[in-house]
Write a protein that holds these residues in place. Sequence first.
Motif, PDB file in Angstrom:
ATOM      1  N   ILE A 140       1.083  -1.389   0.110  1.00  0.00           N
ATOM      2  CA  ILE A 140      -0.141  -0.222   0.216  1.00  0.00           C
ATOM      3  C   ILE A 140       1.162   1.581   0.248  1.00  0.00           C
ATOM      4  N   LEU A 141       0.758   2.157  -0.630  1.00  0.00           N
ATOM      5  CA  LEU A 141       1.369   3.509  -0.834  1.00  0.00           C
ATOM      6  C   LEU A 141       1.388   4.040   0.758  1.00  0.00           C
ATOM      7  N   ARG A 142       2.327   4.654   1.136  1.00  0.00           N
ATOM      8  CA  ARG A 142       2.866   4.548   2.495  1.00  0.00           C
ATOM      9  C   ARG A 142       1.597   5.315   2.928  1.00  0.00           C
ATOM     10  N   SER A 143       1.947   6.521   2.788  1.00  0.00           N
ATOM     11  CA  SER A 143       1.067   7.998   2.572  1.00  0.00           C
ATOM     12  C   SER A 143      -0.609   7.556   2.989  1.00  0.00           C
ATOM     13  N   LYS A 144      -0.973   5.943   1.834  1.00  0.00           N
ATOM     14  CA  LYS A 144      -2.524   6.167   2.920  1.00  0.00           C
ATOM     15  C   LYS A 144      -2.566   4.768   3.376  1.00  0.00           C
ATOM     16  N   LYS A 145      -1.364   4.201   3.903  1.00  0.00           N
ATOM     17  CA  LYS A 145      -1.752   3.223   4.710  1.00  0.00           C
ATOM     18  C   LYS A 145      -2.081   3.531   6.540  1.00  0.00           C
ATOM     19  N   GLY A 146      -3.196   2.674   6.871  1.00  0.00           N
ATOM     20  CA  GLY A 146      -3.930   2.392   8.257  1.00  0.00           C
ATOM     21  C   GLY A 146      -5.490   2.708   7.730  1.00  0.00           C
ATOM     22  N   LYS A 147      -5.966   2.947   6.304  1.00  0.00           N
ATOM     23  CA  LYS A 147      -7.305   2.461   6.377  1.00  0.00           C
ATOM     24  C   LYS A 147      -8.497   1.733   5.860  1.00  0.00           C
ATOM     25  N   GLY A 148      -7.236   0.238   5.889  1.00  0.00           N
ATOM     26  CA  GLY A 148      -7.210  -0.704   5.938  1.00  0.00           C
ATOM     27  C   GLY A 148      -7.662  -1.434   4.509  1.00  0.00           C
ATOM     28  N   MET A 149      -7.298  -1.048   3.899  1.00  0.00           N
ATOM     29  CA  MET A 149      -6.981  -1.584   2.336  1.00  0.00           C
ATOM     30  C   MET A 149      -5.967  -3.041   2.402  1.00  0.00           C
ATOM     31  N   GLY A 150      -5.181  -2.796   2.883  1.00  0.00           N
ATOM     32  CA  GLY A 150      -4.091  -4.223   3.376  1.00  0.00           C
ATOM     33  C   GLY A 150      -4.503  -4.877   3.400  1.00  0.00           C
ATOM     34  N   THR A 151      -5.468  -5.191   4.443  1.00  0.00           N
ATOM     35  CA  THR A 151      -6.451  -6.465   5.761  1.00  0.00           C
ATOM     36  C   THR A 151      -7.168  -6.781   4.210  1.00  0.00           C
ATOM     37  N   GLN A 152      -7.809  -5.213   3.498  1.00  0.00           N
ATOM     38  CA  GLN A 152      -9.461  -6.688   2.481  1.00  0.00           C
ATOM     39  C   GLN A 152      -8.434  -6.647   1.318  1.00  0.00           C
ATOM     40  N   LEU A 153      -7.923  -7.168   1.018  1.00  0.00           N
ATOM     41  CA  LEU A 153      -6.542  -6.996  -0.051  1.00  0.00           C
ATOM     42  C   LEU A 153      -6.088  -8.791   0.698  1.00  0.00           C
ATOM     43  N   TRP A 154      -5.962  -8.533   1.892  1.00  0.00           N
ATOM     44  CA  TRP A 154      -4.947  -9.588   2.009  1.00  0.00           C
ATOM     45  C   TRP A 154      -6.342 -10.676   2.191  1.00  0.00           C
ATOM     46  N   GLU A 155      -7.515 -10.280   2.875  1.00  0.00           N
ATOM     47  CA  GLU A 155      -8.614 -11.127   2.655  1.00  0.00           C
ATOM     48  C   GLU A 155      -9.038 -12.268   1.120  1.00  0.00           C
ATOM     49  N   ASP A 156      -8.611 -10.929   0.620  1.00  0.00           N
ATOM     50  CA  ASP A 156      -9.189 -11.609  -1.318  1.00  0.00           C
ATOM     51  C   ASP A 156      -8.344 -12.158  -1.565  1.00  0.00           C
TER      52      ASP A 156
END
Length: 212
Positions: free
Chosen positions: A137-153
């Motif tokens: 995830i782009l460094r400045s956009k972390k912490g919004k749950g996107m990494g977790t969602q992509l992990w789950e996908d």
Amino acid sequence: MVQKKQEITYRELRKEDYRQMERILGDTWGFSRRCKDQKVVRLLEESYWASLLTQENFARVALINGKPVGVVLARKEGKGRKNFTMNFRGLFYGIRLGLSQEGRSNLKLFRELNRQNRQMFKEQGEKFDGELIYLNILRSKKGKGMGTQLWEDAKAFIKENGGKNFFFFTDTTCDYKFYEKKGCQRICASEKIVDISGQRKHLEMFIYKYEL
């Protein structure tokens, strides 16, 4: 000043996303911070991204207001074929990197790291149904749950295609604690002293596994 609402969406990776993904990759690895020649920076971004795409059979991106800011790449064993186009492209970028001293030194570093990863994987001995190739995830956009969602996908993709487990490589330049919080188990570790722009740095490299 009214802050613009950020709409987070997800979709499959498209070719038009590639350049943005290369930039995010380069920012994460700090190519522009350790290379003076911007042509080498661009080639490193393109070469590394092409190497990631050679194996994937699942690719999904996260977007904020329509702009890609994150991606996950994964593969399920026995599904799809190797991307030979990206394989040849990676070889082409490697040849161009070999034309400069800065390019050669970075190419040598990544080849050494890949070789050490392969040796680790060989020594650990387990077999897996899939691999999490890349999650960023782009460094400045972390912490919004996107990494977790992509992990789950990625997990869902491997499981839906009959997988019972998968593995992945990571190291101390990445947020490996993220994976430990998700229940991943470290099964192998290795150390290496790397020379980056004349500075010697200690790097720990890991293999993790996840049971579905």
